[in-house]
Design an enzyme around this catalytic site. Structure first.
Site, short mmCIF file in Angstrom:
data_model
loop_
_atom_site.label_atom_id
_atom_site.label_comp_id
_atom_site.label_asym_id
_atom_site.label_seq_id
_atom_site.Cartn_x
_atom_site.Cartn_y
_atom_site.Cartn_z
N HIS A 54 0.84 -1.20 0.00
CA HIS A 54 0.00 0.00 0.00
C HIS A 54 0.88 1.25 0.00
O HIS A 54 1.93 1.29 0.62
CB HIS A 54 -1.00 0.04 1.14
N HIS A 89 -3.13 7.42 10.56
CA HIS A 89 -1.69 7.41 10.85
C HIS A 89 -0.86 7.70 9.62
O HIS A 89 -1.27 7.43 8.49
CB HIS A 89 -1.24 6.09 11.48
N GLU A 131 2.95 5.16 12.73
CA GLU A 131 3.27 3.74 12.72
C GLU A 131 4.75 3.56 12.39
O GLU A 131 5.28 4.27 11.52
CB GLU A 131 2.43 3.02 11.65
#
Ligand SMILES: [Fe+2]
Length: 309
Positions: free
Chosen positions: A201, A216, A267
């Site tokens: 992604h 995030h 993250e």
């Protein structure tokens, strides 16, 4: 050249409530390299192995969140073509002059149906990755500073109308759907993971009633060991950890979610698989969404769906 069109995520402008606190977090704890400050007071940072001038811009504001997320495209002709394609599709765009962001060329800005501001640009000054372009070393001290991520990798955004967002990203910008989670009706997507590369992604969306929200920004590490080291550094620095170290079922990455001092989730992750545009998307059902998001716990924590900035 095989990689054309939209190349990769290039930058995120993140709002922080206190600039000094934000700089301490992103520079000293996360370990990004500060590369500049502008007349508006914004602070520019990059991960050590990125080569362009910046990937994170911090702006002090009264409310946390994300101002915009930008993608680098191949060249000027690509930028012109994608802008024309967006306009033909019905997406209004406007141009932001060169050097509005430091060392960055003209940007094409548009709002997507989820309420987020997305940008395309093709020029940003190459400042190198703290290494020489001739006979570089495999190691640099910047890679060991703080958590020391390799790059800003992707973001997860929350907002409405994600099927319209997917249509724009896939049919105008050339992304492809890698994974998705369907809701209880078995049809409507709760979440989508989209790629413009071989990454699992480059951007993802979760359906959410409130537009324009940030779940995030994500920073890549090169091993699970580095994710565990990141957890130690977060704890040493009293960073508020949301969950982890754990693993995602979706994309298979190992991960920690945590919050910056302003409440923006970030993250640090590693791994996951490489994807290809001809691959069939992976579907997760409503019953298994917990396993998909947090593979070890096999259930969502309440914060995943409700806490955004
Ligand atoms: Fe992520």
């Amino acid at each position: 050249m095989a990689i054309t069109g939209v190349l990769r995520p290039g930058h995120a402008q993140i709002r922080v409530l206190d600039l000094d606190e934000g700089v301490h977090h992103y520079r000293d704890v996360l370990g990004l390299v500060e590369t500049g400050r502008d007349a508006q007071g914004r602070v520019y940072l990059k991960a050590w192995d990125e080569r362009d001038h910046h990937s994170v811009i911090l702006r002090q504001a009264d409310e946390a969140g994300i101002d915009f997320f930008g993608f680098k495209v191949l060249d000027a002709a690509t930028l012109d073509q994608l802008e024309a394609d967006l306009n033909a599709y019905g997406v209004a765009t406007h141009r932001i002059p060169a050097n509005d962001l430091m060392e960055t060329g003209e940007r094409v800005r548009f709002e997507i149906p989820s309420g987020h501001q997305i940008e395309l640009y093709w020029q940003k000054k190459d400042v190198g990755n703290c290494q020489a372009y001739v006979n570089p070393e495999p190691w640099t001290k910047e890679s060991e500073t703080g958590i020391g991520p390799i790059r800003l990798d992707h973001c997860l955004l929350y907002g409405p109308d994600i099927e319209k967002v997917q249509d724009i990203f896939v049919n105008v910008l050339g992304f492809y759907l890698v994974e998705h989670v369907v809701m209880e009706d078995g049809k409507t997507d709760l979440a989508i993971w989209l790629s413009c590369s071989m990454k699992a992604h480059d951007i993802a969306f979760v359906r959410h009633p409130e537009p324009g929200k940030l779940h995030h920004t994500s920073f890549l590490l090169d091993s699970w060991e580095k994710v565990l080291r990141a957890a130690d550094i977060m704890s040493m620095n009293k960073v508020s950890i949301d969950i982890g170290p754990t693993r995602h079922g979706i994309t298979r990455g190992t991960t920690i979610y945590a919050f910056d001092p302003s409440g923006n989730r970030f993250e640090t992750f590693s791994g996951g698989y490489q994807s290809y545009p001809d691959w069939k998307p992976i579907k997760w059902t409503w019953e298994e969404v917990g396993t998909g998001i947090f593979y070890h716990d096999r259930k969502l924590n309440e914060r995943f769906l409700s806490v955004v900035s």
